[in-house]
Design an enzyme around this catalytic site. Sequence first.
Site, PDB file in Angstrom:
ATOM      1  N   THR A   1       1.319  -0.885   0.041  1.00 59.28           N
ATOM      2  CA  THR A   1       0.177  -0.239   0.122  1.00 59.28           C
ATOM      3  C   THR A   1       0.938   1.379   0.575  1.00 59.28           C
ATOM      4  O   THR A   1       2.783   1.629   0.442  1.00 59.28           O
ATOM      5  CB  THR A   1      -0.586  -0.477   1.277  1.00 59.28           C
TER       6      THR A   1
ATOM      7  N   ALA B   1       1.283   3.465   2.215  1.00 57.12           N
ATOM      8  CA  ALA B   1       1.178   3.896   3.293  1.00 57.12           C
ATOM      9  C   ALA B   1       2.801   2.562   3.728  1.00 57.12           C
ATOM     10  O   ALA B   1       3.735   3.668   4.461  1.00 57.12           O
ATOM     11  CB  ALA B   1       0.580   4.320   4.683  1.00 57.12           C
TER      12      ALA B   1
ATOM     13  N   GLY C   1      -5.140   8.414   3.822  1.00 61.44           N
ATOM     14  CA  GLY C   1      -5.499   7.229   5.183  1.00 61.44           C
ATOM     15  C   GLY C   1      -4.264   6.332   5.407  1.00 61.44           C
ATOM     16  O   GLY C   1      -3.448   6.923   5.294  1.00 61.44           O
ATOM     17  N   GLU C   2      -4.569   5.337   5.617  1.00 61.92           N
ATOM     18  CA  GLU C   2      -3.647   4.123   5.606  1.00 61.92           C
ATOM     19  C   GLU C   2      -3.018   4.700   6.469  1.00 61.92           C
ATOM     20  O   GLU C   2      -1.909   3.748   7.126  1.00 61.92           O
ATOM     21  CB  GLU C   2      -2.946   4.304   4.280  1.00 61.92           C
ATOM     22  N   GLY C   3      -2.398   6.225   8.050  1.00 60.14           N
ATOM     23  CA  GLY C   3      -1.447   6.210   8.495  1.00 60.14           C
ATOM     24  C   GLY C   3      -0.133   6.952   8.055  1.00 60.14           C
ATOM     25  O   GLY C   3       0.656   7.049   8.543  1.00 60.14           O
TER      26      GLY C   3
END
Length: 350
Positions: free
Chosen positions: A95, A97, A313-315
């Site tokens: 991903t 992130a 998102g995702e961190g």
Amino acid sequence: MTLEETLKSIKPLDEEKMETARKRWDSIAKPLHSLGKMEDLITQIVGITGEIKVDISKKALVAMCADNGVVEEGVTQTGQEVTAIVADNFVKETTTACVMCHQCGVAVKPVDVGMVRDTTVRTDLKVMYGTCNMTKGPAMTREEAVKGIEAGIVMAKELKAEGYRLLATGEMGIGNTTTSAALAAILLDEKPENVTGYGAGLTNEGLKNKTETVRKACEMYSGYKDDALKLLSCIGGLDIAGLAGVFIGGAEYGIPVVIDGLISGIAALTAEYMSPGTKKYMIASHAGKEPALKKILTHLELKPVIDANLALGEGSGAVMVFPLLDMSMSVYNESNTFENIDMEAYECLH
């Protein structure tokens, strides 16, 4: 340790150690306070850990993955199958992130706390197979919400035992900007239109439908504003519950936890409502594009490090802050002082 026990055992930051850290910053051979907020954050980390020398070399991204029944209301561009696909990609570390984590030397720790189907993601902390549609009744029971929070506390405890010193909070869960907007509207006494955004990409008509869905949830559950746990159980989701647990666990085990975007932010706000003072263990990474996030951070009295219109998102935003903290840690730990270069120290004149 149960949630109730954890909430009772959280202690204040070590103010004495923080004062020592401030004196250390003032002794470094540079203009006073010239690293601004980064000095404050390193000082905060000293207060969280109780250690004068800062060590945040071992870091992890905790990504809570869960599905939200409210997707039945057509509030998203994609279906719940995307949650599972992206969650699997967390395991594969492909991903966006994860790519950032590779660059920064950060471990990726995805957790299935409530997806509608099992994947390759860790499942031993899973509470249920997706929450119910909050507009037709409570998303989950109070007990299920507690289990979700306790899953996050378990993650914080495990990672502390493994030597991790700094955590980023990430998530994956189609529909979670809707649940987050509903929680934000109630907890912050805001109108739904002030806290509801486009999420992962809605049309204007889609945003209108999403806003009305949030409004319906507010009408159903606003009476629970003073009971954050009850409110969380009614609205969801388990991704939010899991992240709230990571924040609470960070406070319990002395680990600084970095807030990412909206979902992470509403989890942080929920944790603060449940355990006032938990916010002192949090670091805000970025201001974000979602309209509710800035309001959440203002309420928490936390100032973000980055303002770059992020919305992934995702961190990802939380991980972006890690290199800045690493550089600031190095300056704090390793720099020359006025004394050891035989230079007259700066004085604070204002």
